[in-house]
Every structure is written in C-alpha cells, then in structure tokens.
Design an enzyme around this catalytic site. Structure first.
Site, short mmCIF file in Angstrom:
data_model
loop_
_atom_site.label_atom_id
_atom_site.label_comp_id
_atom_site.label_asym_id
_atom_site.label_seq_id
_atom_site.Cartn_x
_atom_site.Cartn_y
_atom_site.Cartn_z
N LYS A 161 -4.74 5.58 12.15
CA LYS A 161 -4.25 6.85 12.18
C LYS A 161 -5.77 7.49 11.49
CE LYS A 161 -2.15 4.17 8.35
NZ LYS A 161 -2.87 3.27 8.78
N ARG A 197 -12.44 -5.22 13.08
CA ARG A 197 -12.76 -4.38 12.33
C ARG A 197 -13.43 -5.14 11.29
NH1 ARG A 197 -8.23 0.36 9.89
NH2 ARG A 197 -8.00 -1.78 8.69
N ARG A 233 -14.62 -5.13 5.41
CA ARG A 233 -13.48 -5.20 4.43
C ARG A 233 -12.96 -6.34 4.00
NH1 ARG A 233 -9.91 -0.40 5.73
NH2 ARG A 233 -8.30 -1.36 5.45
N ARG A 235 -0.26 -7.45 4.02
CA ARG A 235 0.25 -6.42 4.41
C ARG A 235 0.93 -5.52 4.87
NH1 ARG A 235 -5.75 -6.10 5.91
NH2 ARG A 235 -5.78 -3.19 6.28
N ARG A 282 3.23 5.78 1.56
CA ARG A 282 3.70 4.34 2.01
C ARG A 282 4.47 3.92 1.17
NH1 ARG A 282 -1.11 0.93 3.93
NH2 ARG A 282 -2.32 2.31 4.31
P1 ADP Z 1 -4.78 -0.16 6.63
O1 ADP Z 1 -3.63 0.85 6.53
O2 ADP Z 1 -5.18 -0.45 7.67
O3 ADP Z 1 -4.38 -0.67 5.61
P2 ADP Z 1 -6.23 1.55 4.36
O4 ADP Z 1 -7.36 1.60 4.24
O5 ADP Z 1 -5.07 2.84 4.96
O6 ADP Z 1 -5.83 -0.12 5.36
O7 ADP Z 1 -5.28 0.63 3.14
C1 ADP Z 1 -6.33 -0.04 2.47
C2 ADP Z 1 -5.44 -0.97 1.29
O8 ADP Z 1 -5.41 0.77 -0.09
C3 ADP Z 1 -3.80 -0.86 1.46
O9 ADP Z 1 -3.73 -2.95 1.91
C4 ADP Z 1 -3.16 -0.93 0.05
O10 ADP Z 1 -4.07 -1.68 -0.89
C5 ADP Z 1 -4.29 0.30 -0.97
N1 ADP Z 1 -3.82 1.53 -0.30
C6 ADP Z 1 -4.23 2.19 0.74
N2 ADP Z 1 -3.10 3.48 0.20
C7 ADP Z 1 -2.18 2.86 -0.59
C8 ADP Z 1 -1.03 3.80 -0.89
N3 ADP Z 1 0.04 4.83 -0.73
N4 ADP Z 1 -0.39 3.80 -1.49
C9 ADP Z 1 -0.85 2.07 -2.01
N5 ADP Z 1 -2.23 1.26 -2.33
C10 ADP Z 1 -2.30 1.97 -0.86
#
Ligand code: ADP
Length: 191
Positions: free
Chosen positions: A14, A128, A134, A146, A89
């Site tokens: 994404k 990554r 990370r 996740r 989400r």
């Molecule tokens: P990825 O989609 O690769 O897991 P992101 O950078 O989008 O990575 O998100 C990393 C973390 O940030 C998620 O695992 C979650 O803990 C938190 N996070 C991101 N977006 C949301 C959301 N919309 N609601 C709740 N937690 C979120």
C-alpha cells in the site's frame, strides 16, 4: 476531487503504491502507520500509547486512530484528494471515515485492495524489517498476529465497501510498475 482507500494485508504494498499514485494524481497520502511511527520517533504522548500496541502486532484503539486521522485531514484543506493507507481497519473506523467525508461534502470514491498470499507477504515483511528496523516486521509471531487482526477486524470491511459498490481489487504480485498500472486502470475508470 478523488478520495481513495488503499486496502490490503500488512506487506501488500500500500505504502509503495501510494507514493507513486500521489504524484500521478496529485493526491495527499495519509498513512496512519507512518503518522504513528513519526509520533513514536518524536516521543509524543500519542507515540508512546501507539507503540504499546504496535509492538505487539495489535491495532491501536479506534478512537485514538480516528481522532488522529481527522486531524491529518484537517491539516490539508487545500488537498485535491486523499489516499488513505492503513485506514480504515475496523468497522468503527470505516463508519467514522464516511461521517468525516460527509461532514466536509466529500466522499470515498473507491477502495482498492492489493491482493497477495500470506507466505509472500511474510517474506516481504521480514525483508523490510531488516532494512527499516521496524520491530513489528522482525518477528514472525508479531507478523502473524497482524494477519489475525486483519482477518478478524479488517477483512469484514470488504463487505462494507462492496455493499456501497466501491470495492475493487487488483493482483498485488508483479513489478512495482505493473501494479501501479493495474491501480491506475481502476482509478481512471472512476473518472
Ligand atoms: P502494515 O500495514 O504493513 O502492518 P502500517 O504501517 O500500516 O503497516 O501499520 C503498522 C501498525 O500501526 C499496525 O500494525 C497497527 O498497530 C498500527 N495501525 C496503523 N493503522 C491503524 C489503524 N487504522 N487502526 C489501528 N491501528 C493502526
């Protein structure tokens, strides 16, 4: 104006694709993950709270995330449109996003999912993790958690957006340019 939600499991690409699409269509990219990481890096209160969830591979609570997203949209009144990446989400977040859009006379035009299978995604995330440092990408059990969060809380949004006639999906496996091409086709068919 065009507002898009990029949808998909962790590692689906994404963020990578949003970086190309924002240039191509002159959109503001909002990644909730990036905003959380920025706050963690700067040691803010929001960052400390978010870190406690992110480090376990759990979602950050809805209200915290929704308030943050609202603030990010409001910081960009001049935007020609938005790419939401990593948001919504959960059902509560999807409803909050519709409310926010309605209150500003805006709408989500499409939700586009990037599809890829779990084994490929895990490989990509572990790679990554080596580069980005990370912590949530360096441990397979956190990654699996996740995915579980995604299956339980995020996957139901496919039906939410299908019922609004806004759900599209593209194959997320291929070169970055190929995938940008697939996404662009969907976006251009909307206009
Ligand atoms: P990825 O989609 O690769 O897991 P992101 O950078 O989008 O990575 O998100 C990393 C973390 O940030 C998620 O695992 C979650 O803990 C938190 N996070 C991101 N977006 C949301 C959301 N919309 N609601 C709740 N937690 C979120």
């Amino acid at each position: 104006m065009i507002n898009l939600v990029l949808f998909g499991k962790p590692g689906a690409g994404k963020g990578t694709q949003a970086n190309f699409l924002k240039e191509k269509y002159d959109l503001k990219h909002i990644s909730t993950g990036d905003v959380f990481r920025f706050n963690i890096k700067n040691g803010t209160e929001l960052g400390t709270l978010a870190k406690s969830f992110i480090d376990k591979g759990e979602l950050v609570p809805d209200q915290v995330t929704i308030d943050m997203l609202n603030a990010e949209v409001e910081k960009n009144p001049e935007a020609k449109g938005f790419i939401f990446d990593g948001f919504p989400r959960t059902n509560a977040q999807a409803e909050a996003l519709d409310c926010l859009m309605e209150g500003k006379n805006m709408m989500i035009h499409a939700t586009i999912a990037l599809e890829a299978n779990d084994e490929i995604l895990i490989e990509r995330l572990l790679e990554r993790g080596k580069i980005s440092g990370r912590s949530d990408d360096q441990d397979e059990s956190k990654i699996r958690n996740r995915f579980e969060e995604y299956n339980e809380k995020t996957a139901p949004l496919i039906e939410f957006y299908k019922s609004q006639g806004k759900f599209h999906s593209v194959d997320g496996i291929g070169s970055i340019e190929e995938i940008t091409g697939r996404l662009s086709k969907v976006i251009e068919a909307l206009q």
